[in-house]
Design an enzyme around this catalytic site. Structure first.
Site, PDB file in Angstrom:
ATOM      1  N   CYS A 129      42.619  43.172  41.256  1.00 17.81           N
ATOM      2  CA  CYS A 129      41.689  43.787  40.673  1.00 17.81           C
ATOM      3  C   CYS A 129      40.753  42.953  39.996  1.00 17.81           C
ATOM      4  O   CYS A 129      39.553  43.205  39.898  1.00 17.81           O
ATOM      5  CB  CYS A 129      42.215  44.905  39.678  1.00 17.81           C
ATOM      6  N   CYS A 188      45.893  50.626  42.057  1.00 12.60           N
ATOM      7  CA  CYS A 188      45.473  50.255  40.605  1.00 12.60           C
ATOM      8  C   CYS A 188      44.587  51.140  40.052  1.00 12.60           C
ATOM      9  O   CYS A 188      43.427  51.684  40.989  1.00 12.60           O
ATOM     10  CB  CYS A 188      45.364  48.911  40.224  1.00 12.60           C
ATOM     11  N   ASN A 212      46.066  54.854  38.033  1.00 13.94           N
ATOM     12  CA  ASN A 212      46.967  54.092  38.831  1.00 13.94           C
ATOM     13  C   ASN A 212      47.799  55.285  39.718  1.00 13.94           C
ATOM     14  O   ASN A 212      48.019  56.361  39.265  1.00 13.94           O
ATOM     15  CB  ASN A 212      48.048  53.252  38.466  1.00 13.94           C
ATOM     16  N   GLU A 260      41.858  50.383  38.438  1.00 14.43           N
ATOM     17  CA  GLU A 260      40.654  49.539  38.128  1.00 14.43           C
ATOM     18  C   GLU A 260      40.065  49.799  39.808  1.00 14.43           C
ATOM     19  O   GLU A 260      38.828  49.940  39.881  1.00 14.43           O
ATOM     20  CB  GLU A 260      40.687  48.283  37.950  1.00 14.43           C
ATOM     21  N   CYS A 313      45.324  42.946  37.273  1.00 14.49           N
ATOM     22  CA  CYS A 313      46.284  42.250  38.178  1.00 14.49           C
ATOM     23  C   CYS A 313      45.208  41.271  39.055  1.00 14.49           C
ATOM     24  O   CYS A 313      43.933  41.468  38.756  1.00 14.49           O
ATOM     25  CB  CYS A 313      46.978  43.066  39.432  1.00 14.49           C
TER      26      CYS A 313
END
Length: 130
Positions: free
Chosen positions: A86, A50, A39, A52, A83
């Site tokens: 993502c 993020c 992140n 991911e 989230c």
């Protein structure tokens, strides 16, 4: 090195001066290549990235488009799920039965399929006009 170890290693590079919540992600593609992300916060919170999303962007930048496996790690009491945004990004590049491993830095892990991570995911078929 395992995928979870790759995620833990890249987590250390996270830029999280505001929340202090570092997250690392590592994904493996069908070809066996591994891409990582962490992140990256910004003073204007919505402008952060993020872990991911960073790993997925690295995969796409390298010319690959299919996730075979994904691990995400954070320093939390319980494994933290990606989230919503993502989850949608993961669903774009992974089949429904792909396992996402969620982990804590203390060693707790939880495996979940993309199907269970984002039931009813919006996909390209939803845009089919016919």
């Amino acid at each position: 090195m395992s995928l979870l170890e790759d995620a833990a290693k890249v987590r250390e590079n996270a830029y999280a001066p505001y929340s202090g919540f570092k997250v690392g992600a590592a994904l493996r593609t069908l070809s066996g290549n591994v891409y990582t992300g962490c992140n990256v916060e910004n003073a204007a919170y919505p402008e952060g990235t993020c872990a991911e999303a960073g790993a997925i962007a690295a995969m796409v930048a390298a010319g690959e488009t299919e996730i075979a496996e994904l691990s995400v790690i954070a320093d939390s009491s319980e494994p933290v799920a990606p989230c919503g945004g993502c989850r949608q990004k993961i669903a774009e590049f992974a089949k429904q039965d792909v396992v996402v491993t969620l982990a804590t830095t203390s060693g707790l892990t939880q495996g979940i399929t993309v199907r269970d991570l984002l039931p009813g995911a919006f996909n390209a078929a939803a845009m089919d006009k016919g």
